[in-house]
Write a protein that holds these residues in place. Structure first.
Motif, PDB file in Angstrom:
ATOM      1  N   MET A   1     -56.085  -0.577  36.501  1.00  0.00           N
ATOM      2  CA  MET A   1     -55.397  -0.069  37.418  1.00  0.00           C
ATOM      3  C   MET A   1     -56.589   0.925  38.188  1.00  0.00           C
ATOM      4  O   MET A   1     -57.222   1.736  37.354  1.00  0.00           O
ATOM      5  CB  MET A   1     -54.368   1.137  36.987  1.00  0.00           C
ATOM      6  N   GLY A   2     -56.623   0.994  39.655  1.00  0.00           N
ATOM      7  CA  GLY A   2     -57.422   1.891  40.312  1.00  0.00           C
ATOM      8  C   GLY A   2     -56.895   2.314  41.564  1.00  0.00           C
ATOM      9  O   GLY A   2     -55.711   1.973  42.111  1.00  0.00           O
ATOM     10  N   ALA A  33     -57.762  -8.246  34.365  1.00  0.00           N
ATOM     11  CA  ALA A  33     -56.386  -7.751  35.169  1.00  0.00           C
ATOM     12  C   ALA A  33     -56.815  -6.438  35.732  1.00  0.00           C
ATOM     13  O   ALA A  33     -57.211  -5.353  35.278  1.00  0.00           O
ATOM     14  CB  ALA A  33     -55.331  -7.765  34.045  1.00  0.00           C
ATOM     15  N   TYR A  34     -56.530  -6.255  37.144  1.00  0.00           N
ATOM     16  CA  TYR A  34     -56.765  -5.137  37.889  1.00  0.00           C
ATOM     17  C   TYR A  34     -55.732  -5.126  39.177  1.00  0.00           C
ATOM     18  O   TYR A  34     -55.537  -6.162  39.709  1.00  0.00           O
ATOM     19  CB  TYR A  34     -58.126  -5.160  38.209  1.00  0.00           C
ATOM     20  N   ASP A  83     -46.652   4.309  38.268  1.00  0.00           N
ATOM     21  CA  ASP A  83     -45.681   3.286  37.991  1.00  0.00           C
ATOM     22  C   ASP A  83     -46.565   1.925  37.559  1.00  0.00           C
ATOM     23  O   ASP A  83     -45.921   1.239  36.783  1.00  0.00           O
ATOM     24  CB  ASP A  83     -44.978   2.886  39.084  1.00  0.00           C
ATOM     25  N   LEU A  84     -47.752   1.882  38.076  1.00  0.00           N
ATOM     26  CA  LEU A  84     -48.549   0.679  37.904  1.00  0.00           C
ATOM     27  C   LEU A  84     -49.041   0.912  36.175  1.00  0.00           C
ATOM     28  O   LEU A  84     -49.130  -0.043  35.615  1.00  0.00           O
ATOM     29  CB  LEU A  84     -49.634   0.472  38.685  1.00  0.00           C
ATOM     30  N   GLY A  92     -53.188 -10.238  36.341  1.00  0.00           N
ATOM     31  CA  GLY A  92     -53.597 -10.656  37.552  1.00  0.00           C
ATOM     32  C   GLY A  92     -54.509  -9.809  38.388  1.00  0.00           C
ATOM     33  O   GLY A  92     -54.816  -8.798  37.628  1.00  0.00           O
ATOM     34  N   GLN A  93     -54.677  -9.754  39.467  1.00  0.00           N
ATOM     35  CA  GLN A  93     -55.449  -8.835  40.354  1.00  0.00           C
ATOM     36  C   GLN A  93     -54.820  -8.947  41.759  1.00  0.00           C
ATOM     37  O   GLN A  93     -54.422  -9.879  42.350  1.00  0.00           O
ATOM     38  CB  GLN A  93     -56.724  -9.530  40.435  1.00  0.00           C
TER      39      GLN A  93
END
Length: 192
Positions: A1-2, A33-34, A83-84, A92-93
């Protein structure tokens, strides 16, 4: 996550925004996964102008006065990121544009500021060159000036526009942000 930036796919140099896109591309190549929250202009960028808003009744950007500026409050970015992060099942990405609910131009922003602050506020457009000169005067390196100037030029040319269609719409509207965040900052400048 970014956290990245809206405007993926922009074909020209975009300074600090291009750096965010390069980071996303590197992570994509890794296969990890990002997901990245990809916001446009942060409303909190206006806080640096609290003294000018209070003293001069004006704020300054390099953006056209009558063109809607995609923007979002940082509290909405934080909420979307949380939330993410809480969704551990995702793989996935993906880049997820996140825009505020308003489609205000800087002139429209000035009207809302005036109403919330109870005093006239106007928008004054400045050139990218004048912005660069101000940054140099304040001691910014030439690389920093170049990176910020390219980002502002891309913003002025519409780097965020394509993402209006797919963006998730955040909850904090500009009037609420002005009441909750800008007004206290401007009022604090009056007491300083």
């Amino acid at each position: 996550m970014g956290v990245s930036s809206a405007g993926h796919g922009w074909p020209a140099p975009a300074g600090v925004l291009s750096a965010a896109f390069a980071m996303d591309a590197e992570l994509a190549r890794s296969g990890a996964a990002y997901r990245a929250v990809s916001p446009p202009f942060y409303l909190e960028n206006l806080l640096g102008q609290s003294a000018a808003i209070r003293g001069d009744g004006a704020f300054f950007l390099t953006y056209a006065a009558d063109r809607p500026l995609a923007s979002v409050a940082t509290r909405d970015i934080a909420g979307a990121a949380a939330d993410l992060l809480a969704d551990l099942s995702w793989t996935g990405q993906e880049n997820l544009p996140l825009f505020g609910p308003d489609r205000l131009s800087p002139a429209g922003m000035a009207e809302v500021m005036s109403q919330v602050l109870g005093r006239p506020v106007v928008y004054r457009r400045t050139s990218v060159d004048d912005f660069a000169s101000m940054c140099r005067f304040q001691g910014a390196s030439e690389q920093a000036v170049k990176d910020m100037s390219e980002a502002l030029a891309a913003q002025d040319a519409g780097i965020y526009d394509a993402d209006w269609v797919t963006a998730k719409i955040a909850t904090t509207d500009f009037r609420t942000w002005c009441r909750d965040v800008l007004k206290p900052a401007v009022d604090a400048k009056a007491m300083a």
